[in-house]
Design a protein around this motif. Structure first.
Motif, PDB file in Angstrom:
ATOM      1  N   SER A   7       0.824  -1.210   0.000  1.00  0.00           N
ATOM      2  CA  SER A   7       0.000   0.000   0.000  1.00  0.00           C
ATOM      3  C   SER A   7       0.854   1.255   0.000  1.00  0.00           C
ATOM      4  CB  SER A   7      -0.922  -0.016   1.228  1.00  0.00           C
ATOM      5  OG  SER A   7      -1.610   1.208   1.372  1.00  0.00           O
TER       6      SER A   7
ATOM      7  N   GLY B 142      -6.709  -3.188  -1.054  1.00  0.00           N
ATOM      8  CA  GLY B 142      -5.309  -3.397  -0.702  1.00  0.00           C
ATOM      9  C   GLY B 142      -4.716  -2.298   0.145  1.00  0.00           C
ATOM     10  N   HIS B 143      -5.365  -1.139   0.210  1.00  0.00           N
ATOM     11  CA  HIS B 143      -4.853  -0.042   1.019  1.00  0.00           C
ATOM     12  C   HIS B 143      -5.266  -0.232   2.482  1.00  0.00           C
ATOM     13  CE1 HIS B 143      -2.969   2.565  -1.845  1.00  0.00           C
ATOM     14  NE2 HIS B 143      -4.035   2.628  -2.620  1.00  0.00           N
ATOM     15  N   SER B 144      -4.394   0.180   3.396  1.00  0.00           N
ATOM     16  CA  SER B 144      -4.740   0.166   4.820  1.00  0.00           C
ATOM     17  C   SER B 144      -5.289   1.530   5.206  1.00  0.00           C
ATOM     18  CB  SER B 144      -3.515  -0.162   5.682  1.00  0.00           C
ATOM     19  OG  SER B 144      -2.580   0.891   5.628  1.00  0.00           O
TER      20      SER B 144
ATOM     21  N   GLN C 201      -4.487  -0.927  10.791  1.00  0.00           N
ATOM     22  CA  GLN C 201      -4.053  -2.062   9.972  1.00  0.00           C
ATOM     23  C   GLN C 201      -5.174  -2.583   9.077  1.00  0.00           C
ATOM     24  OE1 GLN C 201      -1.069  -2.133   9.945  1.00  0.00           O
ATOM     25  NE2 GLN C 201       0.013  -3.090  11.642  1.00  0.00           N
ATOM     26  N   TYR C 202      -6.368  -2.041   9.251  1.00  0.00           N
ATOM     27  CA  TYR C 202      -7.503  -2.513   8.443  1.00  0.00           C
ATOM     28  C   TYR C 202      -7.250  -2.252   6.967  1.00  0.00           C
ATOM     29  CZ  TYR C 202     -12.118  -2.848   6.362  1.00  0.00           C
ATOM     30  OH  TYR C 202     -13.174  -3.172   5.553  1.00  0.00           O
ATOM     31  N   ARG C 203      -7.386  -3.286   6.167  1.00  0.00           N
ATOM     32  CA  ARG C 203      -7.179  -3.156   4.727  1.00  0.00           C
ATOM     33  C   ARG C 203      -8.500  -3.344   3.991  1.00  0.00           C
ATOM     34  NH1 ARG C 203      -2.016  -2.806   3.028  1.00  0.00           N
ATOM     35  NH2 ARG C 203      -0.399  -3.298   4.562  1.00  0.00           N
TER      36      ARG C 203
ATOM     37  N   SER D  71     -10.867  -4.472   1.249  1.00  0.00           N
ATOM     38  CA  SER D  71     -10.851  -5.644   0.371  1.00  0.00           C
ATOM     39  C   SER D  71     -11.647  -5.419  -0.899  1.00  0.00           C
ATOM     40  CB  SER D  71     -11.408  -6.867   1.120  1.00  0.00           C
ATOM     41  OG  SER D  71     -12.727  -6.592   1.599  1.00  0.00           O
TER      42      SER D  71
END
Length: 465
Positions: A174, A220-222, A209-211, A213
């Protein structure tokens, strides 16, 4: 009046009300602990009340206060006729002090309910912890990746005067996408450090840290990377973005990028190849002969240099040797400041070798790689894990061609480094090996307390941990 009378009075009050437990009494006495800056203000408050009453009496020329004083005098004379002055005096004095203390604690209790409605921690405990942490040593930690955030998670329990200097050479995942698409410095390692230093660490880590989906461009980005990128756009640069985020997240200490330049790593391998980009170096699968960056001498962040100069101790690592630790030291001003520091300096060596970076490396090889990259000795001690991981972990890592870093004591001694052995390993249920953040921090603070330095007042505190 002796402290015994005071304790006795509090015990009497406790017996009269079943709701007042020994815990409440102990909380009262905590307000008398040294260093809280409470007793002096309480005394000033009492003096203010007395002076205000005296001023009012003078202002109205003792009328009608004069009559009230006369009645009060008659009442006191009546009391002393019945009960001797050497008994009635201490009793009245104790009652007054108990009422004053009770009123103050109830006031503080109301404030506590307003600011800490869940009541998970008493205000006096929070105040004592705050004073202890902000009197802790000034610690500078240099590195990146998950290793640095792991260490910060443990250190924040001992001091709030922590400065994390973080690499900005990441170009994968990311962070790499944001760097290429928007032109911002990679926020990934900084995000991890902010999470590690936050008070509400668990919730914040999950959030940062949540990505995503799904979503066009979001997948893909946090969240943490997007948050820091947005803050960079709002504030103007990453340094201001991190500072503003630190206030919002109420972190202990500060996180600083090593440089604000757009740095790109390169590595020359022993087979003659030259690899560009941090994420490509590990994937190349060769042995690194030389590491560098473009531009060749990026300017350091002045705040980072100032933190190094004022540090009581400096810690490097743990983390990927060539892509997390050394990139910070490729900033000449940072390596110069560390080399010039007279504070104790230590390198925390990794537990396992890293495929593509440190295949077959011993502890001495790690040290020599740092010395070679910087052209000098930057640290005088090295912390190593002295016990081997479990057989399950060894088998798991062997599949990835990773092995425990060998402690070659003789070679380390020839390099002039002091070995600090410790058991700081943490192994999860699937066999991943990491440093235990709390054990690692405890060992580092014990090493610091036993090292001759100007801040000897911390020796007694941390040697008992």
């Amino acid at each position: 009046m002796s402290i015994g009378f005071f304790k006795h009075a509090l015990n009497v009050v406790q017996q009269q009300s079943r709701r007042r437990t020994p815990h409440r009494v102990s909380q009262w006495f905590k307000w008398l602990s040294p260093g809280l800056s409470v007793k002096r203000w309480l005394l000033i408050s009492v003096s203010g009340v007395i002076l205000a009453c005296l001023g009012l009496a003078i202002w109205v020329r003792l009328t009608p206060i004069y009559r009230i004083i006369q009645l009060f005098k008659i009442f006191l004379e009546f009391i002393t006729d019945i009960v001797p002055y050497y008994v009635s005096g201490p009793i009245v004095l104790l009652c007054g002090l108990v009422l004053l203390l009770w009123g103050q604690t109830r006031t503080v209790g109301s404030v506590t309910e307003a600011f800490r409605p869940q009541g998970e921690e008493q205000l006096v405990d929070a105040l004592m912890a705050h004073r202890r942490l902000y009197r802790g040593p000034k610690i500078v930690v240099v590195g990146g990746g998950t290793g640095l955030s792991t260490l910060l998670r443990g250190l924040k329990a001992y001091s709030a005067n922590i400065t994390a200097i973080v690499t900005v050479a990441d170009d994968g995942g990311s962070s790499g996408r944001l760097r290429r698409e928007i032109g911002v410095l990679p926020p990934g390692d900084i995000r991890n450090c902010l999470s590690g230093l936050a008070d509400e660490e668990k919730l914040l880590t999950e959030l940062f840290q949540y990505r995503f989906s799904a979503g066009d461009g979001l997948s893909g980005h946090s969240f943490g990377n997007l948050f820091l990128t947005a803050m960079s756009e709002i504030t103007g640069d990453l340094e201001r973005a991190v500072a503003a985020s630190s206030k919002v997240l109420a972190i202990r200490g500060q996180v600083l990028p090593a440089t604000l330049s757009d740095v790109q790593l390169w590595a020359e391998l022993t087979d003659g190849r030259r690899i560009e980009g941090e994420s490509n170096i590990t994937e190349a699968g060769g042995k690194i002969a030389k590491i560098g960056c473009t531009p060749a001498a990026p300017p350091a962040l002045p705040t980072a240099i100032k933190a190094i100069k004022e540090a009581d101790c400096i810690v490097m690592g743990p983390g990927s040797l060539y892509t997390s630790v050394i990139p910070n030291l490729l900033v000449p001003e940072i390596s110069d400041a560390i080399a010039a520091s007279t504070s104790p300096r230590i390198y925390v060596c990794n537990i396992m070798t890293q495929p593509g970076e440190t295949d077959g490396y011993s502890v001495a090889d790690h040290i020599e790689a740092i010395d070679k990259a910087c052209g000098r000795r930057l640290f005088n001690s090295v912390l190593v894990h002295k016990k081997s991981p479990s057989s399950r972990a060894l088998f798991r890592y062997a599949k990835e061609k990773s092995h425990p870093v060998f402690i070659d004591r003789e070679a380390i001694s020839k390099l002039g480094r002091r070995i600090v052995p410790a058991n700081v390993i943490q192994e999860d249920e699937v066999g991943y090996v990491r440093h235990n953040p709390y054990q690692l921090a405890k060992v580092l603070l014990r090493w610091y307390s036993r090292t001759p330095h100007k801040m000897s007042r911390f020796k007694k505190i941390y040697s008992k941990k």
